[in-house]
Design a protein around this motif. Structure first.
Motif, mmCIF file in Angstrom:
data_model
loop_
_atom_site.group_PDB
_atom_site.id
_atom_site.type_symbol
_atom_site.label_atom_id
_atom_site.label_comp_id
_atom_site.label_asym_id
_atom_site.label_seq_id
_atom_site.Cartn_x
_atom_site.Cartn_y
_atom_site.Cartn_z
ATOM 1 N N LEU A 136 0.821 -1.208 0.000
ATOM 2 C CA LEU A 136 0.000 0.000 0.000
ATOM 3 C C LEU A 136 0.857 1.260 0.000
ATOM 4 O O LEU A 136 0.641 2.172 -0.808
ATOM 5 N N GLY A 137 1.810 1.326 0.902
ATOM 6 C CA GLY A 137 2.657 2.512 0.989
ATOM 7 C C GLY A 137 3.454 2.765 -0.276
ATOM 8 O O GLY A 137 3.656 3.914 -0.675
ATOM 9 N N ASP A 138 3.902 1.677 -0.925
ATOM 10 C CA ASP A 138 4.673 1.819 -2.162
ATOM 11 C C ASP A 138 3.818 2.393 -3.287
ATOM 12 O O ASP A 138 4.293 3.193 -4.090
ATOM 13 N N ILE A 139 2.554 1.961 -3.345
ATOM 14 C CA ILE A 139 1.656 2.465 -4.384
ATOM 15 C C ILE A 139 1.447 3.966 -4.217
ATOM 16 O O ILE A 139 1.516 4.731 -5.188
ATOM 17 N N LEU A 140 1.201 4.395 -2.986
ATOM 18 C CA LEU A 140 0.984 5.818 -2.738
ATOM 19 C C LEU A 140 2.246 6.627 -3.020
ATOM 20 O O LEU A 140 2.187 7.694 -3.654
ATOM 21 N N THR A 141 3.387 6.128 -2.559
ATOM 22 C CA THR A 141 4.651 6.844 -2.767
ATOM 23 C C THR A 141 4.981 6.970 -4.247
ATOM 24 O O THR A 141 5.344 8.053 -4.731
ATOM 25 N N ASP A 142 4.833 5.871 -4.989
ATOM 26 C CA ASP A 142 5.177 5.885 -6.414
ATOM 27 C C ASP A 142 4.168 6.682 -7.231
ATOM 28 O O ASP A 142 4.517 7.228 -8.284
ATOM 29 N N THR A 143 2.928 6.749 -6.759
ATOM 30 C CA THR A 143 1.932 7.574 -7.447
ATOM 31 C C THR A 143 2.357 9.036 -7.454
ATOM 32 O O THR A 143 2.347 9.699 -8.508
ATOM 33 N N PHE A 144 2.748 9.545 -6.310
ATOM 34 C CA PHE A 144 3.157 10.947 -6.225
ATOM 35 C C PHE A 144 4.541 11.162 -6.834
ATOM 36 O O PHE A 144 4.829 12.250 -7.348
ATOM 37 N N ALA A 145 5.396 10.119 -6.806
ATOM 38 C CA ALA A 145 6.706 10.225 -7.455
ATOM 39 C C ALA A 145 6.540 10.325 -8.969
ATOM 40 O O ALA A 145 7.221 11.132 -9.629
ATOM 41 N N PHE A 146 5.625 9.549 -9.529
ATOM 42 C CA PHE A 146 5.362 9.609 -10.963
ATOM 43 C C PHE A 146 4.780 10.969 -11.338
ATOM 44 O O PHE A 146 5.165 11.557 -12.359
ATOM 45 N N LEU A 147 3.872 11.471 -10.521
ATOM 46 C CA LEU A 147 3.279 12.781 -10.785
ATOM 47 C C LEU A 147 4.332 13.876 -10.721
ATOM 48 O O LEU A 147 4.321 14.814 -11.533
ATOM 49 N N ARG A 148 5.256 13.740 -9.789
ATOM 50 C CA ARG A 148 6.321 14.732 -9.663
ATOM 51 C C ARG A 148 7.276 14.676 -10.868
ATOM 52 O O ARG A 148 7.685 15.715 -11.395
#
Length: 291
Positions: A15-27
């Motif tokens: 779960l945490g990886d999905i959230l982190t990578d979501t915002f990393a991709f957006l950034r």
């Protein structure tokens, strides 16, 4: 050439990886993605904001004591028309936004971080009708789920949140997208629900920040009217300033759908990897070809 660090989609994530990578991709990809969205969703976004502003104005009759006493809140039909226009614009914008984001990610994954913008716009045009139909059908399914009871609606929302990703990434039909969504979340429903729930809270908190100006204006005007003893017509609260601030707040909320669309791609690839291990098999094949 894209110099940002490549983010691998085809792998298992918590779960945490999905959230982190979501915002990393957006950034990393936000600027390029925004340029694509301006071309594909710019006009529908403006139309949606105009429809939202019109709906806010038309719905002010709900608080007009004269209209309530006369029973003519809906006689003009303005509120129903504005509601229809807003829902139609929202559906078009939602479909184009998800189609654009998911096709952007599809090109990103296919070309290892390099996005072919022409293929993105072409894919959006080709899938737009299917995405609209899928949006309507999945919305009806969720609606009837909530009509039966809240729990069935929540249960159905989880697989329905993945139907657009399945349609784009697997290039299947609308019916296959829906049926495959249930197969994909089988035995993984709780972790998927938890991811969507936490993501929803994050997006809600962000959207509340943009709602503060409208809330402050409403409270200040209410306090002023109450202190002057002129708080007889609540519909007077809906003036052009309130409509403008409320529209700005709505614009931010609609724009935040980008985060949901990106997260749906990560959730899809996570579940797909847990079910079929396609990413691991592709890596094995690539190692075999290079040896």
């Amino acid at each position: 050439m894209n110099t940002n660090k490549y983010i691998e989609f085809k792998k298992k994530r918590e779960l945490g990886d999905i959230l982190t990578d979501t915002f990393a991709f957006l950034r990393n990809e936000g600027k390029s993605l925004f340029s694509v969205l301006m071309k594909t969703c710019g006009i529908p976004f403006v139309l949606l904001l105009l429809a939202s502003a019109y709906y806010t104005y038309a719905s002010s009759n709900l608080f007009d004591p004269v209209s309530i006493s006369n029973g003519d809140m809906f006689n003009s039909g303005a509120m129903l028309i504005s509601l229809f226009l807003m829902l139609a614009a929202l559906l078009a914008f939602y479909g184009l936004l998800f189609g654009s984001v998911l096709h952007y990610i599809k090109s990103y994954v296919t070309n290892n971080g390099i996005v072919d913008y022409e293929s993105v716009t072409k894919g959006v045009k080709e899938d737009f009708g299917s995405i609209l139909g899928l949006g309507v059908l999945s919305g009806i399914i969720i609606f009837f789920g909530f009509m039966l009871c809240v729990l069935p609606g929540i249960y159905l929302y989880v697989p329905m949140s993945l139907v657009f990703a399945i349609l784009v990434f697997r290039n299947v039909s609308v019916s296959d997208s829906i049926s495959e969504s249930f197969q994909l979340v089988k035995n993984e429903w709780w972790i998927t629900f938890a991811t969507l729930f936490v993501l929803g809270i994050i997006i809600w908190v962000i959207s509340m920040v943009f709602s503060i100006p409208a809330l402050v204006y409403t409270f200040s005007k209410t306090f002023t009217a109450a202190s002057e003893g002129t708080y007889a017509d609540p519909s007077a609260m809906v003036d052009w300033v309130f409509i403008a601030l409320n529209t700005i707040s709505s614009a931010a909320q609609y724009a935040l759908y980008v985060i949901t669309a990106i997260a749906s791609a990560f959730i899809y690839f996570n579940l797909n990897e847990r079910k079929y291990s396609t990413g691991a098999l592709e890596q094995i094949d690539s190692l075999g070809n290079n040896s």
